[in-house]
Write a protein that holds these residues in place. Structure first.
Motif, mmCIF file in Angstrom:
data_model
loop_
_atom_site.group_PDB
_atom_site.id
_atom_site.type_symbol
_atom_site.label_atom_id
_atom_site.label_comp_id
_atom_site.label_asym_id
_atom_site.label_seq_id
_atom_site.Cartn_x
_atom_site.Cartn_y
_atom_site.Cartn_z
ATOM 1 N N SER A 116 10.599 3.493 -9.515
ATOM 2 C CA SER A 116 10.246 3.026 -8.025
ATOM 3 C C SER A 116 8.692 3.138 -7.754
ATOM 4 O O SER A 116 8.103 2.471 -6.562
ATOM 5 C CB SER A 116 11.188 3.811 -7.232
ATOM 6 N N LEU A 117 7.834 3.934 -8.558
ATOM 7 C CA LEU A 117 6.245 4.069 -8.210
ATOM 8 C C LEU A 117 5.721 2.783 -8.747
ATOM 9 O O LEU A 117 4.634 2.458 -8.539
ATOM 10 C CB LEU A 117 5.762 5.299 -9.092
ATOM 11 N N ARG A 118 6.260 2.149 -10.002
ATOM 12 C CA ARG A 118 5.686 0.931 -10.385
ATOM 13 C C ARG A 118 5.430 -0.141 -9.111
ATOM 14 O O ARG A 118 6.398 -0.521 -8.525
ATOM 15 C CB ARG A 118 6.422 0.334 -11.441
ATOM 16 N N GLY A 119 4.277 -0.382 -9.034
ATOM 17 C CA GLY A 119 4.136 -1.475 -7.809
ATOM 18 C C GLY A 119 3.903 -0.807 -6.490
ATOM 19 O O GLY A 119 3.446 -1.529 -5.714
ATOM 20 N N ASN A 120 4.208 0.644 -6.395
ATOM 21 C CA ASN A 120 4.111 1.012 -5.147
ATOM 22 C C ASN A 120 2.781 1.834 -5.158
ATOM 23 O O ASN A 120 2.739 3.023 -5.486
ATOM 24 C CB ASN A 120 5.290 2.165 -5.015
#
Length: 256
Positions: free
Chosen positions: A49-53
């Motif tokens: 969930s860190l991808r793109g965040n």
């Protein structure tokens, strides 16, 4: 070694206390199929969930930077109580940051994965192999693809990798401890102890008389790192086929 003896003793007690026939949790035989629902989530979960965040990425990166910038009071490759306490606080800081930027499941995978990393490192110990006993040596078989020699380590590559975003534990180690002479094996055990301590709770006995603190496992330093253990390490791990695997690893290989 002291910890491993205790672990094998627990396994022995579990077997002798009533699992004398087929284990209720045992597979009927054969290897766990590679498309088993428990295998694939381990491979791909990570901190995705860190991808793109970008905001979350910066929070994690900032936490690691702050912890790295804290200088160790005792350097020169000496693992002291200060080093151990510092690792606990590092893990606490990363835990607090991840608590607000990733899902509960991802956080559980990451911190449970730290304990699993240390466990898979020591569970390949075999007292019967005098030339290559292994044990806690900072070495994992990273050939984790389906059908490869390290398939039982699947998912650990999302805990210990060279991506500074998805593997803050390794970033912390490389930048703060590895370059100060602290070995992987000692670091993995200390980090796992930190997770266990931080995720356990104070508890009171049934008589409500005595209160006990968080679980704080004993620690000794001095493990020697090994750079390559392919084709040997993972095959010593307990499989998913039941009591025979428990006996093989914790009694026959690791027991007295």
């Amino acid at each position: 070694t002291k910890f491993k003896m205790k672990f094998s003793h627990w396994a022995y007690l579990a077997i002798s206390a009533g699992i004398t026939s087929a284990c209720p949790f045992a597979n009927s035989g054969g290897e766990m199929p590679q498309n088993h629902p428990e295998i694939e989530p381990r491979r791909r979960l990570g901190l995705r969930s860190l991808r793109g965040n970008l905001a979350g990425q910066e929070k994690v990166a900032s936490t690691v930077r702050e912890r790295v910038e804290r200088s160790l009071q005792d350097g020169g490759g000496c693992f002291t109580k200060t080093t151990y306490d510092e690792i606990i606080e590092d893990i606490r800081a990363i835990f607090n940051t991840l608590s607000v930027v990733v899902t509960d499941r991802e956080r559980g995978h990451f911190f449970g994965g730290i304990v699993r990393l240390a466990a898979h490192d020591f569970m390949d110990y075999d007292k019967n192999d005098r030339d290559f006993p292994q044990g806690p040596d900072g070495c994992i078989d990273w050939n984790t693809g389906a059908g490869e020699t390290g398939a039982d380590n699947a998912g650990l590559e999302t805990i210990w990798c060279d991506d500074p975003l998805l593997c803050p534990l390794k970033t912390l180690y490389d930048s703060k401890y590895g370059n100060n002479g602290i070995g992987r094996a000692d670091f993995w055990v200390a980090a796992a102890n930190a997770v266990i301590k931080l995720s356990s709770l104070e508890w009171t006995d049934t008589a409500r008389v005595n209160t006990y603190p968080n679980l704080d496992l004993p620690f000794r330093y001095g493990r020697v790192d090994l750079d390559n253990c392919d084709n040997i390490s993972a095959i010593r791990l307990p499989g998913a086929q039941g009591c025979g695997q428990v006996e093989k690893t914790f009694i026959n290989q690791m027991g007295k």
